[in-house]
Scaffold this active site. Structure first.
Site, PDB file in Angstrom:
ATOM      1  N   ASP B 123       0.831  -1.193   0.000  1.00  0.00           N
ATOM      2  CA  ASP B 123       0.000   0.000   0.000  1.00  0.00           C
ATOM      3  C   ASP B 123       0.874   1.255   0.000  1.00  0.00           C
ATOM      4  OD1 ASP B 123      -2.007   1.814   0.281  1.00  0.00           O
ATOM      5  OD2 ASP B 123      -2.587   1.219   2.305  1.00  0.00           O
ATOM      6  N   ASP B 326      -2.046   6.153  -5.777  1.00  0.00           N
ATOM      7  CA  ASP B 326      -2.252   5.265  -4.634  1.00  0.00           C
ATOM      8  C   ASP B 326      -2.460   3.842  -5.141  1.00  0.00           C
ATOM      9  OD1 ASP B 326      -2.906   4.155  -2.208  1.00  0.00           O
ATOM     10  OD2 ASP B 326      -4.943   4.958  -2.173  1.00  0.00           O
TER      11      ASP B 326
END
Lengths: 31, 417
Positions: B123, B326
């Site tokens: 992440d 992201d």
């Protein structure tokens, strides 16, 4: 903020160069 | 798929993922490289049986929770009262800067001595790396591999409350650390109310057999609840000093790259350092730091084209709130005016196809049940510095079945988001 999400990142080579202050993209990163 | 300058022909037989994993050899051929798999695909056999039944609608709802969390962090830090609902407070204060939600992609790393393999969600939108730890004092969910037991590792040690390392948790998690018997306690809550809490510790992490880092700071979770779908925890690739990117900077110089596979039945790679050479075709755009969210990787979008035509979008539409990239957000979110222009152009060029009902946050959907191939306008993004990125055909559409396939973009609710 706008967000560039992971569906759109598929198959791209995404390069994070935090010290160099840049993010890079190239096609066909998985092949 | 055949490609022209302005449209992409997609064979719909390739739209639905295969039940069989077709791994790429790309990761194996590169130095300091890990294989990336999708957590809901056949390349990741997880320990959570329920995960396979998660619907696309639920995935998109989780994705929206993640985006709401990101937006609320920016609103909070800029002093603007956001209209985003905060996640319900449970045992931890909500950390609206770290959000896992729908994060989809998993890599396997080694932890401890002797090394135990663990599958972690990776992440770029969060910082703290953590894994579930025995004895799971309060709660652990089911995961693919055996849960890490620090009592069986000779290289594990807890961080004391008095250490400056303990106080570094505040910026990485958004929560002040706790203290129990002089041992530093971390707690993190994600945008979808998933939580992890436990001991803040040091351990040896092995990215590959030749990339071993003793004394890696991570969370050893004794209370773990949420939507992690069989992954053992999370690998935080954000910009905070506590992220794995920062902790391995002496070797990799904060450089990493990845390729997310084209479907959940194929594999990609996550590579630290230059992996023996970054592709010569990489185009770089400057990394922008957004003052309200220094952990995020900021980008400057300068334009969007559909079917070879640049959309009439004023530059201020993109500069008002900025943008980030992201790995954990599924669907790209655009400022309202930019999304409206994209949707209008896309609908015009797709007008020959029958429409279908909206799917959660996706409002431009089609019924391709009676087609074997379709022609979709190519979509390209321009970034600061003249970087042009053509979105791969796999990134244009998202759907549950051929009867409901949607444009895979969504708009923010506010121009300032």
């Amino acid at each position: 903020v706008a967000i560039f999400g992971n569906v759109q990142q598929q198959t791209l080579e995404v390069v994070y160069d935090a010290n160099g202050g840049r993010v890079g993209f190239a096609p066909n990163g998985c092949s | 798929e055949a490609k022209s300058e302005t449209s992409v022909t997609i064979h719909l037989s390739s739209f639905l993922p295969s039940p069989v994993c077709s791994p790429s050899s790309h990761a194996a051929g590169r130095k300091s490289s890990l294989e990336v798999v999708h957590k809901r695909g056949p390349c990741f056999r997880n320990g959570d049986e329920k995960s396979s039944s998660v619907s696309h609608s639920e995935i998109l709802q989780q994705d929206q929770a993640r985006v709401d969390s990101i937006h609320s962090k920016f609103a909070k830090n800029s002093g603007i009262a956001g209209d985003v609902k905060q996640p319900d407070a449970a045992e931890l204060p909500a950390n609206d800067g770290s959000v896992v939600g729908s994060a989809n992609y998993i890599v396997q790393v080694g932890l401890g001595t002797p090394k135990k393999e663990l599958s972690l969600v990776f992440d770029t939108g969060s910082d703290l790396t953590w894994t579930q730890c025995e004895p799971c004092v309060k709660a652990c969910y089911k995961q693919k591999e055996p849960i890490f037991d620090p009592r069986l590792s000779t290289s594990y040690s807890n961080i004391s409350c008095s250490s400056t390392l303990c106080s570094s948790l505040s910026s990485a998690t958004g929560n002040s650390p706790g203290c129990e018997s002089s041992t530093c306690i971390y707690g993190i809550k994600y945008g979808d109310s998933s939580i992890s809490a436990g001991f803040f510790a040091k351990e040896t992490i092995s990215l590959t057999s030749s990339d071993v880092f003793p004394g890696f700071l991570f969370g050893c979770g004794e209370n773990n609840q949420g939507l992690f779908s069989g992954a053992a925890g999370l690998l935080g690739l954000g910009r905070d000093p506590i992220s794995i990117v920062s902790q391995t900077a002496s070797k990799f110089n904060k450089l990493f790259s990845y390729c997310l596979p084209s479907s959940s039945s194929s594999t990609g790679h996550l590579t630290f350092g230059n992996g023996g050479g970054i592709s010569k075709s990489v185009q770089f755009t400057p990394l922008s730091t957004i003052s309200q969210g220094t952990s995020f990787y900021g980008l400057d979008i300068t334009g969007i084209s559909v079917g070879g035509q640049t959309l009439p979008i004023q530059s201020s539409v993109f500069t008002t709130a900025g943008a980030i990239i992201d790995s954990g957000t599924v669907i790209t979110r655009l400022p309202p005016d930019a999304y409206s222009a994209l949707r209008t152009a896309f609908r015009q060029q797709m007008s020959k196809y029958p429409t279908a009902p909206a799917l959660s946050i996706l409002d431009t959907c089609y019924d391709f049940s009676n087609y074997t191939t379709i022609s979709v306008p190519e979509i390209s993004f321009s970034f600061k510095g003249g970087v042009l990125v053509n979105i791969d055909e796999t990134g244009l559409l998202y759907g549950t079945s051929l009867s409901q396939v949607c444009l895979a973009f969504a708009g923010n609710s506010e121009a300032s988001d």
